[in-house]
Design a protein around this motif. Structure first.
Motif, PDB file in Angstrom:
ATOM      1  N   ARG A  59       0.410  -0.853   0.117  1.00  0.00           N
ATOM      2  CA  ARG A  59      -0.235   0.514   0.148  1.00  0.00           C
ATOM      3  C   ARG A  59       0.905   1.503  -0.330  1.00  0.00           C
ATOM      4  O   ARG A  59       0.524   2.278  -0.828  1.00  0.00           O
ATOM      5  CB  ARG A  59      -1.017   0.170   1.154  1.00  0.00           C
ATOM      6  CG  ARG A  59      -2.257  -0.800   0.883  1.00  0.00           C
ATOM      7  CD  ARG A  59      -2.745  -1.381   2.446  1.00  0.00           C
ATOM      8  NE  ARG A  59      -3.920  -1.551   2.879  1.00  0.00           N
ATOM      9  CZ  ARG A  59      -3.412  -3.175   2.335  1.00  0.00           C
ATOM     10  NH1 ARG A  59      -2.658  -4.171   2.545  1.00  0.00           N
ATOM     11  NH2 ARG A  59      -4.787  -4.021   2.323  1.00  0.00           N
ATOM     12  N   SER A 153      -5.000   6.509   8.413  1.00  0.00           N
ATOM     13  CA  SER A 153      -5.221   5.205   8.610  1.00  0.00           C
ATOM     14  C   SER A 153      -6.046   4.690   7.501  1.00  0.00           C
ATOM     15  O   SER A 153      -6.256   3.382   6.843  1.00  0.00           O
ATOM     16  CB  SER A 153      -5.619   4.734   9.382  1.00  0.00           C
ATOM     17  OG  SER A 153      -5.540   4.795  10.612  1.00  0.00           O
ATOM     18  N   PHE A 154      -6.303   6.024   5.925  1.00  0.00           N
ATOM     19  CA  PHE A 154      -6.842   5.535   5.160  1.00  0.00           C
ATOM     20  C   PHE A 154      -5.567   5.850   3.975  1.00  0.00           C
ATOM     21  O   PHE A 154      -6.847   5.489   2.837  1.00  0.00           O
ATOM     22  CB  PHE A 154      -7.061   7.115   4.651  1.00  0.00           C
ATOM     23  CG  PHE A 154      -6.062   8.465   4.095  1.00  0.00           C
ATOM     24  CD1 PHE A 154      -5.912   8.840   3.317  1.00  0.00           C
ATOM     25  CD2 PHE A 154      -6.246   8.948   5.834  1.00  0.00           C
ATOM     26  CE1 PHE A 154      -4.529   9.647   3.278  1.00  0.00           C
ATOM     27  CE2 PHE A 154      -5.103  10.058   5.645  1.00  0.00           C
ATOM     28  CZ  PHE A 154      -4.633  10.755   4.167  1.00  0.00           C
ATOM     29  N   PRO A 157      -4.240   0.895   7.125  1.00  0.00           N
ATOM     30  CA  PRO A 157      -5.368   0.314   8.324  1.00  0.00           C
ATOM     31  C   PRO A 157      -4.682  -0.500   9.087  1.00  0.00           C
ATOM     32  O   PRO A 157      -3.840  -1.261   9.014  1.00  0.00           O
ATOM     33  CB  PRO A 157      -6.392  -0.591   7.022  1.00  0.00           C
ATOM     34  CG  PRO A 157      -6.323  -0.542   5.515  1.00  0.00           C
ATOM     35  CD  PRO A 157      -4.351   0.084   5.668  1.00  0.00           C
ATOM     36  N   ASP A 158      -5.450   0.360  10.283  1.00  0.00           N
ATOM     37  CA  ASP A 158      -4.777  -0.443  11.650  1.00  0.00           C
ATOM     38  C   ASP A 158      -4.263  -2.085  11.456  1.00  0.00           C
ATOM     39  O   ASP A 158      -3.574  -2.425  12.420  1.00  0.00           O
ATOM     40  CB  ASP A 158      -5.283   0.159  12.977  1.00  0.00           C
ATOM     41  CG  ASP A 158      -4.942   1.935  13.314  1.00  0.00           C
ATOM     42  OD1 ASP A 158      -4.209   2.078  12.453  1.00  0.00           O
ATOM     43  OD2 ASP A 158      -5.660   1.788  13.422  1.00  0.00           O
ATOM     44  N   SER A 159      -5.136  -2.262  11.384  1.00  0.00           N
ATOM     45  CA  SER A 159      -5.566  -3.717  10.676  1.00  0.00           C
ATOM     46  C   SER A 159      -4.598  -4.896  10.056  1.00  0.00           C
ATOM     47  O   SER A 159      -3.879  -5.566  10.427  1.00  0.00           O
ATOM     48  CB  SER A 159      -7.282  -4.052  10.776  1.00  0.00           C
ATOM     49  OG  SER A 159      -6.954  -3.804   9.643  1.00  0.00           O
ATOM     50  N   THR A 463     -14.876   9.060   1.559  1.00  0.00           N
ATOM     51  CA  THR A 463     -13.605   8.662   2.069  1.00  0.00           C
ATOM     52  C   THR A 463     -13.265  10.015   2.902  1.00  0.00           C
ATOM     53  O   THR A 463     -12.411   9.955   3.513  1.00  0.00           O
ATOM     54  CB  THR A 463     -12.116   8.132   1.195  1.00  0.00           C
ATOM     55  OG1 THR A 463     -12.360   9.270  -0.027  1.00  0.00           O
ATOM     56  CG2 THR A 463     -13.074   6.646   0.538  1.00  0.00           C
ATOM     57  N   ASP A 466     -14.548   9.909   7.053  1.00  0.00           N
ATOM     58  CA  ASP A 466     -13.607   9.009   7.236  1.00  0.00           C
ATOM     59  C   ASP A 466     -12.657   9.221   7.348  1.00  0.00           C
ATOM     60  O   ASP A 466     -12.088   8.686   6.241  1.00  0.00           O
ATOM     61  CB  ASP A 466     -14.337   8.172   7.227  1.00  0.00           C
ATOM     62  CG  ASP A 466     -13.896   6.669   8.277  1.00  0.00           C
ATOM     63  OD1 ASP A 466     -13.309   6.654   9.064  1.00  0.00           O
ATOM     64  OD2 ASP A 466     -14.812   6.277   8.432  1.00  0.00           O
ATOM     65  N   LYS A 468     -10.559   7.360   8.761  1.00  0.00           N
ATOM     66  CA  LYS A 468      -9.981   5.684   9.144  1.00  0.00           C
ATOM     67  C   LYS A 468     -10.071   4.513   7.630  1.00  0.00           C
ATOM     68  O   LYS A 468      -9.733   3.314   7.224  1.00  0.00           O
ATOM     69  CB  LYS A 468     -10.012   4.869  10.255  1.00  0.00           C
ATOM     70  CG  LYS A 468      -9.440   5.720  11.040  1.00  0.00           C
ATOM     71  CD  LYS A 468      -9.663   4.833  12.883  1.00  0.00           C
ATOM     72  CE  LYS A 468      -8.930   5.434  13.439  1.00  0.00           C
ATOM     73  NZ  LYS A 468      -9.568   4.600  15.141  1.00  0.00           N
ATOM     74  N   LYS A 469     -11.255   5.251   6.954  1.00  0.00           N
ATOM     75  CA  LYS A 469     -11.507   4.072   5.169  1.00  0.00           C
ATOM     76  C   LYS A 469     -10.911   4.286   4.739  1.00  0.00           C
ATOM     77  O   LYS A 469     -10.345   5.046   3.896  1.00  0.00           O
ATOM     78  CB  LYS A 469     -12.867   5.134   5.200  1.00  0.00           C
ATOM     79  CG  LYS A 469     -14.087   4.315   4.242  1.00  0.00           C
ATOM     80  CD  LYS A 469     -15.473   4.786   3.511  1.00  0.00           C
ATOM     81  CE  LYS A 469     -15.488   3.496   2.744  1.00  0.00           C
ATOM     82  NZ  LYS A 469     -15.807   2.300   3.089  1.00  0.00           N
ATOM     83  N   GLU A 470     -10.377   3.525   4.163  1.00  0.00           N
ATOM     84  CA  GLU A 470      -9.054   3.193   3.342  1.00  0.00           C
ATOM     85  C   GLU A 470      -9.476   3.603   1.678  1.00  0.00           C
ATOM     86  O   GLU A 470     -10.989   3.329   1.077  1.00  0.00           O
ATOM     87  CB  GLU A 470      -8.747   1.744   3.432  1.00  0.00           C
ATOM     88  CG  GLU A 470      -7.646   1.452   2.257  1.00  0.00           C
ATOM     89  CD  GLU A 470      -7.348  -0.191   2.381  1.00  0.00           C
ATOM     90  OE1 GLU A 470      -5.407   0.109   2.397  1.00  0.00           O
ATOM     91  OE2 GLU A 470      -7.737  -1.306   3.083  1.00  0.00           O
TER      92      GLU A 470
END
Length: 600
Positions: A59, A153-154, A157-159, A463, A466, A468-470
């Motif tokens: 990414r 985060s966009f 992502p943290d995950s 996006t 938010d 955090k929205k990729e």
């Protein structure tokens, strides 16, 4: 011209350009071929062996490999190498069982890692399976370093970050988070056999002397510090009118984050011409797509403050003049420009900061405040202290930090084994025939004529609401397959055996690009001019055989070879063969893992 040994890594350095352009030497064609075969788990692990963070780098990587991709020699765009890493990461499934499995047999050595970023995590990944007791110190609450604090985060992502950092920490790393190291002397006194410093370049450059800078300091922010504050949710809003100073990737992250935190009129202002901005082209493109204007050739003159309130900034308009290849910014003579702002983000660069390293320990620093290091071993002037990542040689990128972590881990392992850190183990290499039958090959040889596929993006209206929205959605498996088919299989080489050749010239006749020539040998400049297609790309080595029975030599210009295998199919004596070359960069303990499994 002397014959070229096809097995010589120096020759492959000029052939598998994409792999060697990657600082961590990721075996690019190998994992791309696995993606095309929908073997995502293996593709992910091939990536993990070298770059440690496939999902992160799929990414966010700066893509040093892509300009070297040979697809770019026949089309405008190279293979989307970076985004194919993400295809493997997104479709890999559960890879836990494929990771090194602890607990590992202790070797009695204890290592301290200061900083929890990509360089330190790479060192941990390489040393833990060898039995080292690894202690990682970081002032953040979680591992990741700048990947967590500076990449929004966009984009990441943290995950994804948590999973890939977790793969390393699960190797039995002793973590000391929320722990600020204030003294290197104290760390050394704890009896560690070696210390690795991977603290990054944590100090953002300021405009401390610019008039008005301190009159409204609450609304003037250092870019990397502000991004970290947002990442750790200490900051959740910003003014409606925002100026971002700087033209690098941090500036692009700042301006795009500002749009998500309430910035309605966000402007990026750069000193340089637009074409000389340091940000990656795709980062600039994404910022422009989000309606963020970039004003070029504006030099900051002052912050404008009235009654303690920031009103904006004044800029001088300049133009670039060039003399002897050096740029000079010269005033255009136009009136100064005032730009309104409620907040200003200063993202004009980063530098190292080592206030916690005592200057009487024997660790030397150069004139730029960087540690004096051996550039191959990353050993400092204190023999058991090593550096890597941005803290070693200044700010670069994640993949460079990973590469330096691998190198430092090799050095630490050698040092702790009481061996010379300069006696580097050789990389793992292999050369394997791809022949299955008379007209069958293990690798997929047909050449795709597809143009580079575009990565789909989420709806901007969603996006921007938010943070955090990729934004990038990544390739689907189907599109990933098609993009992978664009690879020209640079690691599958046409290997020529002189004593089998009967000089029938059939390979010359069948070659669709006329990259093979049988001719009398000569000096390189002369030889290049006498080929069926003159070899004008001097950066690409020629493949020259030994002298054949008629006195001629076979010359192949790799620059225009498609690796289609037609020469090997047409050859009546099997003088030609298609052989896959695999290179795995040296790691501590000469770990090769899945790369070696795939070739044995």
């Amino acid at each position: 011209m002397k014959p070229t040994d096809i097995k010589n890594p120096e020759y492959f350095h000029k052939v598998v350009d994409c792999q060697y352009a990657c600082p961590a030497h990721t075996p690019v064609p190998e994992y791309i071929r696995l993606i095309a075969a929908e073997r995502y788990t293996e593709a992910y692990m091939v990536n993990w062996e070298s770059n440690v963070f496939p999902g992160v780098l799929g990414r966010t990587c700066d893509r040093p490999c892509e300009p070297a991709c040979r697809r770019g020699r026949v089309e405008e765009e190279p293979v989307a190498i970076c985004r194919l890493k993400r295809v493997a990461a997104d479709n890999k499934g559960d890879v836990t069982s494929f990771m090194p499995q602890g607990p590992f047999v202790p070797n009695g050595k204890k290592i301290a890692l200061i900083g929890g970023g990509p360089a330190s995590l790479t060192v941990a990944r390489d040393l833990a399976p060898l039995g080292y007791e690894v202690h990682l110190y970081d002032n953040q609450p979680m591992g990741g370093g700048m990947m967590r604090s500076q990449i929004p985060s966009f984009r990441l992502p943290d995950s994804v970050l948590n999973e890939e950092v977790g793969f390393v920490l699960d190797l039995g790393i002793h973590t000391h988070f929320n722990t600020r190291v204030n003294s290197l002397r104290d760390v050394l006194d704890q009896g560690y056999d070696a210390v690795f410093v991977g603290t990054g370049a944590p100090k953002g450059k300021d405009l401390a002397d610019l008039p008005g800078r301190w009159d409204a300091k609450a609304h003037v922010h250092i870019g990397i510090e502000w991004l970290a504050s947002v990442a750790f949710e200490h900051t959740a809003k910003i003014g409606k009118k925002v100026i971002v100073l700087g033209g690098g990737n941090t500036a692009m992250d700042c301006c795009r984050t500002s749009r998500r935190l309430g910035g309605e009129e966000v402007k990026v202002v750069v000193r340089s011409p637009f074409k000389e901005m340091k940000a990656s082209p795709w980062e600039i493109e994404d910022a422009l797509h989000e309606d963020i204007p970039i004003l070029e050739c504006h030099v900051p003159k002052s912050f404008v403050v009235e009654d303690g309130q920031l009103k904006g900034m004044m800029f001088e308009k300049v133009e670039a003049k060039y003399e002897n290849g050096r740029r000079k910014l010269v005033s255009t003579g136009e009136p100064d420009v005032f730009i309104e702002a409620d907040d200003v983000l200063v993202a004009i660069g980063q530098e190292n900061s080592f206030p916690w390293i005592e200057r009487d320990l024997g660790l030397q620093f150069n004139e730029w405040g960087l540690p004096v290091l051996d550039e191959k071993t990353f050993q400092s002037t204190i023999p058991n202290v090593f550096f890597g990542g941005d803290s070693a040689m200044g700010p670069k990128n994640v993949i460079t930090a990973v590469a330096q972590g691998h190198s430092a881990a090799v050095s630490i392992d050698l040092f702790c084994s009481e061996k010379s850190v300069h006696d580097r183990p050789s990389p793992y290499t292999n050369l394997i025939s791809q022949k299955m039958g008379i007209h069958e090959w293990i690798y997929d040889s047909p050449v795709s004529d597809d143009e580079r596929f575009k990565v789909p993006h989420a709806d901007k209206a969603l996006t921007l609401k938010d943070r955090k929205k990729e934004v990038e959605l990544g390739f689907s498996p189907e599109t990933g397959f098609k993009e992978a088919q664009r690879c020209l299989n640079c690691d599958v080489q046409t290997v020529f055996t002189e004593n089998k050749c009967i000089e029938c010239d059939a390979c010359m006749d069948v070659c669709p690009t006329s990259c093979i020539t049988f001719t009398v040998n000569g000096e390189e400049e002369d030889l290049r001019s006498r080929l069926l297609v003159p070899a004008d790309n001097l950066s690409q080595d020629l493949y020259v055989s030994d002298t054949l029975k008629t006195g001629r030599v076979m010359v192949k210009d790799e620059d225009v070879c498609l690796h289609c295998g037609l020469c090997a199919e047409r050859c009546p004596t099997s003088a030609w063969d298609m052989q896959k070359y695999l290179y795995s960069v040296t790691k501590a303990g000469n770990q090769c893992g899945i790369l070696q499994e795939l070739t044995t």
